[in-house]
Motif scaffolding. Structure first.
Motif, PDB file in Angstrom:
ATOM      1  N   ILE A 128       0.875  -1.182   0.000  1.00  0.00           N
ATOM      2  CA  ILE A 128       0.000   0.000   0.000  1.00  0.00           C
ATOM      3  C   ILE A 128       0.902   1.220   0.000  1.00  0.00           C
ATOM      4  O   ILE A 128       1.936   1.222   0.674  1.00  0.00           O
ATOM      5  N   ILE A 129       0.533   2.230  -0.750  1.00  0.00           N
ATOM      6  CA  ILE A 129       1.315   3.467  -0.722  1.00  0.00           C
ATOM      7  C   ILE A 129       0.388   4.667  -0.568  1.00  0.00           C
ATOM      8  O   ILE A 129      -0.686   4.724  -1.187  1.00  0.00           O
ATOM      9  N   LEU A 130       0.814   5.581   0.287  1.00  0.00           N
ATOM     10  CA  LEU A 130       0.122   6.860   0.462  1.00  0.00           C
ATOM     11  C   LEU A 130       0.932   7.920  -0.277  1.00  0.00           C
ATOM     12  O   LEU A 130       2.106   8.114   0.036  1.00  0.00           O
ATOM     13  N   VAL A 131       0.316   8.547  -1.270  1.00  0.00           N
ATOM     14  CA  VAL A 131       0.974   9.659  -1.973  1.00  0.00           C
ATOM     15  C   VAL A 131       0.338  10.940  -1.461  1.00  0.00           C
ATOM     16  O   VAL A 131      -0.879  11.131  -1.594  1.00  0.00           O
ATOM     17  N   ALA A 132       1.123  11.799  -0.840  1.00  0.00           N
ATOM     18  CA  ALA A 132       0.579  13.047  -0.278  1.00  0.00           C
ATOM     19  C   ALA A 132       1.489  14.196  -0.685  1.00  0.00           C
ATOM     20  O   ALA A 132       2.560  14.382  -0.114  1.00  0.00           O
ATOM     21  N   SER A 133       1.057  14.940  -1.695  1.00  0.00           N
ATOM     22  CA  SER A 133       1.883  16.042  -2.196  1.00  0.00           C
ATOM     23  C   SER A 133       1.031  17.304  -2.276  1.00  0.00           C
ATOM     24  O   SER A 133      -0.062  17.371  -1.710  1.00  0.00           O
ATOM     25  N   GLY A 134       1.528  18.308  -2.997  1.00  0.00           N
ATOM     26  CA  GLY A 134       0.767  19.539  -3.128  1.00  0.00           C
ATOM     27  C   GLY A 134      -0.402  19.398  -4.087  1.00  0.00           C
ATOM     28  O   GLY A 134      -1.392  20.141  -3.996  1.00  0.00           O
ATOM     29  N   GLY A 135      -0.306  18.439  -5.002  1.00  0.00           N
ATOM     30  CA  GLY A 135      -1.360  18.278  -6.004  1.00  0.00           C
ATOM     31  C   GLY A 135      -2.179  17.011  -5.833  1.00  0.00           C
ATOM     32  O   GLY A 135      -3.269  16.892  -6.402  1.00  0.00           O
ATOM     33  N   HIS A 136      -1.661  16.040  -5.089  1.00  0.00           N
ATOM     34  CA  HIS A 136      -2.326  14.737  -5.006  1.00  0.00           C
ATOM     35  C   HIS A 136      -2.347  14.206  -3.588  1.00  0.00           C
ATOM     36  O   HIS A 136      -1.384  14.402  -2.851  1.00  0.00           O
ATOM     37  N   THR A 137      -3.414  13.523  -3.235  1.00  0.00           N
ATOM     38  CA  THR A 137      -3.442  12.731  -2.009  1.00  0.00           C
ATOM     39  C   THR A 137      -4.252  11.487  -2.305  1.00  0.00           C
ATOM     40  O   THR A 137      -5.441  11.578  -2.653  1.00  0.00           O
ATOM     41  N   LEU A 138      -3.595  10.347  -2.250  1.00  0.00           N
ATOM     42  CA  LEU A 138      -4.294   9.105  -2.579  1.00  0.00           C
ATOM     43  C   LEU A 138      -3.633   7.920  -1.888  1.00  0.00           C
ATOM     44  O   LEU A 138      -2.469   7.980  -1.486  1.00  0.00           O
ATOM     45  N   LEU A 139      -4.435   6.849  -1.783  1.00  0.00           N
ATOM     46  CA  LEU A 139      -3.929   5.570  -1.294  1.00  0.00           C
ATOM     47  C   LEU A 139      -4.044   4.577  -2.431  1.00  0.00           C
ATOM     48  O   LEU A 139      -5.097   4.504  -3.092  1.00  0.00           O
ATOM     49  N   ALA A 140      -2.981   3.824  -2.692  1.00  0.00           N
ATOM     50  CA  ALA A 140      -3.030   2.847  -3.781  1.00  0.00           C
ATOM     51  C   ALA A 140      -2.530   1.503  -3.292  1.00  0.00           C
ATOM     52  O   ALA A 140      -1.711   1.422  -2.361  1.00  0.00           O
ATOM     53  N   LEU A 141      -3.027   0.467  -3.943  1.00  0.00           N
ATOM     54  CA  LEU A 141      -2.575  -0.897  -3.690  1.00  0.00           C
ATOM     55  C   LEU A 141      -1.811  -1.344  -4.925  1.00  0.00           C
ATOM     56  O   LEU A 141      -2.361  -1.336  -6.043  1.00  0.00           O
ATOM     57  N   VAL A 142      -0.544  -1.704  -4.746  1.00  0.00           N
ATOM     58  CA  VAL A 142       0.263  -2.154  -5.885  1.00  0.00           C
ATOM     59  C   VAL A 142       0.387  -3.673  -5.816  1.00  0.00           C
ATOM     60  O   VAL A 142       1.024  -4.215  -4.903  1.00  0.00           O
ATOM     61  N   ASN A 143      -0.245  -4.333  -6.763  1.00  0.00           N
ATOM     62  CA  ASN A 143      -0.108  -5.790  -6.854  1.00  0.00           C
ATOM     63  C   ASN A 143       1.064  -6.165  -7.750  1.00  0.00           C
ATOM     64  O   ASN A 143       1.722  -7.173  -7.560  1.00  0.00           O
ATOM     65  N   VAL A 257      -1.825  -7.614   3.176  1.00  0.00           N
ATOM     66  CA  VAL A 257      -0.803  -6.707   2.656  1.00  0.00           C
ATOM     67  C   VAL A 257      -0.030  -6.136   3.847  1.00  0.00           C
ATOM     68  O   VAL A 257      -0.604  -5.440   4.680  1.00  0.00           O
ATOM     69  N   ARG A 258       1.251  -6.402   3.935  1.00  0.00           N
ATOM     70  CA  ARG A 258       2.012  -5.961   5.120  1.00  0.00           C
ATOM     71  C   ARG A 258       3.151  -5.007   4.783  1.00  0.00           C
ATOM     72  O   ARG A 258       4.015  -4.743   5.604  1.00  0.00           O
ATOM     73  N   TYR A 259       3.166  -4.477   3.575  1.00  0.00           N
ATOM     74  CA  TYR A 259       4.182  -3.482   3.223  1.00  0.00           C
ATOM     75  C   TYR A 259       3.494  -2.147   2.958  1.00  0.00           C
ATOM     76  O   TYR A 259       2.451  -2.100   2.293  1.00  0.00           O
ATOM     77  N   LEU A 260       4.113  -1.097   3.484  1.00  0.00           N
ATOM     78  CA  LEU A 260       3.561   0.251   3.311  1.00  0.00           C
ATOM     79  C   LEU A 260       4.675   1.191   2.853  1.00  0.00           C
ATOM     80  O   LEU A 260       5.832   1.043   3.252  1.00  0.00           O
ATOM     81  N   SER A 261       4.307   2.160   2.000  1.00  0.00           N
ATOM     82  CA  SER A 261       5.266   3.190   1.626  1.00  0.00           C
ATOM     83  C   SER A 261       4.571   4.552   1.613  1.00  0.00           C
ATOM     84  O   SER A 261       3.336   4.628   1.565  1.00  0.00           O
ATOM     85  N   LEU A 262       5.380   5.605   1.661  1.00  0.00           N
ATOM     86  CA  LEU A 262       4.868   6.986   1.614  1.00  0.00           C
ATOM     87  C   LEU A 262       5.615   7.733   0.522  1.00  0.00           C
ATOM     88  O   LEU A 262       6.807   7.526   0.335  1.00  0.00           O
ATOM     89  N   ALA A 263       4.923   8.622  -0.178  1.00  0.00           N
ATOM     90  CA  ALA A 263       5.591   9.458  -1.190  1.00  0.00           C
ATOM     91  C   ALA A 263       4.958  10.839  -1.207  1.00  0.00           C
ATOM     92  O   ALA A 263       3.872  11.048  -0.656  1.00  0.00           O
TER      93      ALA A 263
END
Ligand code: KG4
Ligand code: ZN
Length: 333
Positions: A128-143, A257-263
């Motif tokens: 799972i990745i959380l993208v939190a920037s000035g233009g975007h905020t979303l959570l995605a699942l990467v299979n 899902v046990r891996y998480l990332s932030l961007a």
């Protein structure tokens, strides 16, 4: 950055917002050149100004790249982003591919952020990745690289935008996130803030209610230095909590899902990063974040996605245009 005989390199161009970034990678993904031209603003990004500055940015770098690398393909961000900013990068990429007679590769900016940990950390799919920037905020699942599901995204402002707007209410400079982080160091989060979407189904975010709540409270406050610092700490904690609550829900629901990332720029906030460390300990998950230089907008992430497509000969046509639409359910490289 020594060039091997006969080796072909990939040039990547990223110009979706207010930074113009270029990178060169070899076929193994090793980055041999990377540069970012940052634009300086005191009041946020003005699209027309951003694209005018882009038109001036890359020529010294391109001259250097031309003299040192035998370019075999060019990858460029084609969206989402600001139309004019994207158009400058795309037009440069098209002209170069045409004159060098090499393939053009289109890369989606959001997919590039989402996939970055896969290329440069020890993360494993699914994550799972959380993208939190000035233009975007979303959570995605990467299979897999070609199987990215958007779990939820912001229904109004992005988290970085919430930092920027509330910082302005506190009389702090743009960009507001780093300013709030700095001011928060001497403050305590003593002002209680609502947690948006706390009990909402799904994984979408919202920051406009939080922002409005802060605005109303601040109108009636006298802001001495300590009160400003306490507000900064409260805002940092409040936005961090809004991000955390939705990510916790995703980690609890998708318990295989046990891996998480932030961007994104917001992920570079140290207090927010430590809130996510604690979340991972709580959920028995492991956090793998790319280094800050590739968490914010950069061309290295475009190079890595471009390389993946180059190896599969997934090329774009010359009629490709900026695509400003943000994906809601899935996103492709
Ligand atoms: O990813 P980024 O550099 O650029 C794009 O928006 O694409 O993110 C910039 C955003 C700004 O809104 C900025 O205020 C926020 O990220 N930001 C931060 C921090 N550094 C940048 N927010 C909170 N804490 C920070 N340390
Ligand atoms: Zn970005």
């Amino acid at each position: 950055m020594t060039q091997q005989q006969n080796e072909k390199y990939l040039l990547a161009i990223e110009s979706s917002c207010d930074d113009f970034a270029l990178a060169v990678s070899d076929r193994s993904g090793r980055i041999l050149f990377s540069n970012i031209h940052h634009q300086k603003h005191s009041h946020g990004v003005f699209p027309e100004h951003a694209s005018r500055m882009h038109a001036l940015a890359p020529w010294n770098d391109l001259d250097y790249i031309h003299r040192h690398f035998d370019i075999g393909a060019i990858a460029v961000t084609t969206g989402p982003g600001l139309y004019g900013s994207l158009a400058v990068g795309i037009t440069i990429a098209k002209a170069l591919t045409y004159s060098l007679n090499v393939p053009l590769i289109s890369v989606n900016h959001i997919a590039a952020h989402i996939l970055t940990p896969l290329w440069c950390t020890n993360i494993r799919t699914p994550y799972i990745i959380l993208v939190a920037s000035g233009g975007h905020t979303l959570l995605a699942l990467v299979n897999a690289v070609d199987n990215i599901q958007i779990l939820g995204s912001t229904t109004d402002d992005a988290a970085g935008e919430a930092f920027d707007k509330t910082a302005r209410m506190l009389g702090l400079q743009y960009p507001g996130g780093p300013e709030i982080e700095r001011a928060a160091k001497s403050g305590t989060p003593r002002f209680a803030l609502p947690i948006p979407m706390r009990n909402h189904p799904g994984y979408d975010f919202s920051f406009s209610g939080l922002k409005e709540h802060i605005r109303k409270k601040l109108v009636t406050q006298e802001l001495d230095t300590q009160t400003r610092a306490d507000w900064a700490a409260s805002i940092q904690h409040g936005i961090g909590n809004a991000l955390l609550v939705r990510t916790r829900k995703a980690l609890k629901d998708l318990n295989t899902v046990r891996y998480l990332s932030l961007a994104g720029g917001v992920a570079s906030n140290r207090t927010i990063r430590s809130m996510f460390d604690e979340l991972c300990a709580e959920c028995n998950a492991s956090l793998h974040c790319p280094s800050p230089s590739v968490c914010t907008d950069n061309a290295e992430m475009i190079a890595w996605c471009g390389l993946w497509k180059w190896k599969r000969e997934q090329y774009a046509h010359y009629d490709i245009l900026p695509n400003v639409t943000k994906a809601r359910h899935s996103v492709a490289v």
